[in-house]
Design a protein around this motif. Structure first.
Motif, short mmCIF file in Angstrom:
data_model
loop_
_atom_site.label_atom_id
_atom_site.label_comp_id
_atom_site.label_asym_id
_atom_site.label_seq_id
_atom_site.Cartn_x
_atom_site.Cartn_y
_atom_site.Cartn_z
N GLN A 6 8.97 23.72 16.03
CA GLN A 6 9.47 23.41 14.69
C GLN A 6 10.32 24.56 14.19
N TYR A 7 11.49 24.23 13.69
CA TYR A 7 12.44 25.20 13.15
C TYR A 7 12.57 24.95 11.66
N LEU A 8 12.38 25.99 10.84
CA LEU A 8 12.59 25.87 9.41
C LEU A 8 14.02 26.30 9.10
N PHE A 9 14.82 25.38 8.58
CA PHE A 9 16.17 25.68 8.11
C PHE A 9 16.07 25.82 6.59
N CYS A 10 16.55 26.94 6.05
CA CYS A 10 16.42 27.17 4.61
C CYS A 10 17.61 27.97 4.10
N GLY A 11 17.67 28.12 2.78
CA GLY A 11 18.70 28.92 2.15
C GLY A 11 19.72 28.10 1.42
#
Length: 114
Positions: A6-11
């Protein structure tokens, strides 16, 4: 397909960063197909349009998360440091959890202390 990382993409992102995001998603989609695993892209709501971007790729799954839900890797898009306090906190949490985190930015950013 079995469940994969699982990759968290944020910002937050600028238009230029959209191309980088699509390159990352394309690469993850290719790896997912080769590994026969579904890669999940976690979305904490900070990146507008992420669900739409992920939906274009067959082997990626989009999942809305509430803040930190123990991703394997964090990908943070930061366009202006002063508008990314939530992302700074996410990067601190990644450091505390021993998770790799990568910052993609079109501006010079000072390192986040964890």
């Amino acid at each position: 397909m079995k469940s994969g990382p699982q990759y968290l993409f944020c910002g937050s992102r600028l238009t230029d960063d959209t191309h980088v995001m699509r390159l990352l998603l394309e690469g993850l989609n290719t790896w997912s197909r080769q590994w026969s695993e579904t890669i999940t892209i976690q979305d904490n709501g900070s990146l507008e349009g992420l669900e739409n971007e992920v939906s274009m790729f067959k082997y990626l799954q989009h999942r809305v998360v509430n803040r930190w839900e123990d991703p394997n890797i964090v990908i943070a898009f930061m366009d202006r440091l002063s508008h990314n306090r939530g992302t700074e906190q996410t990067l601190r949490e990644a450091a505390e959890a021993g998770r790799p985190a990568f910052v993609i930015s079109s501006v010079d950013l000072a390192p986040v202390e964890g």
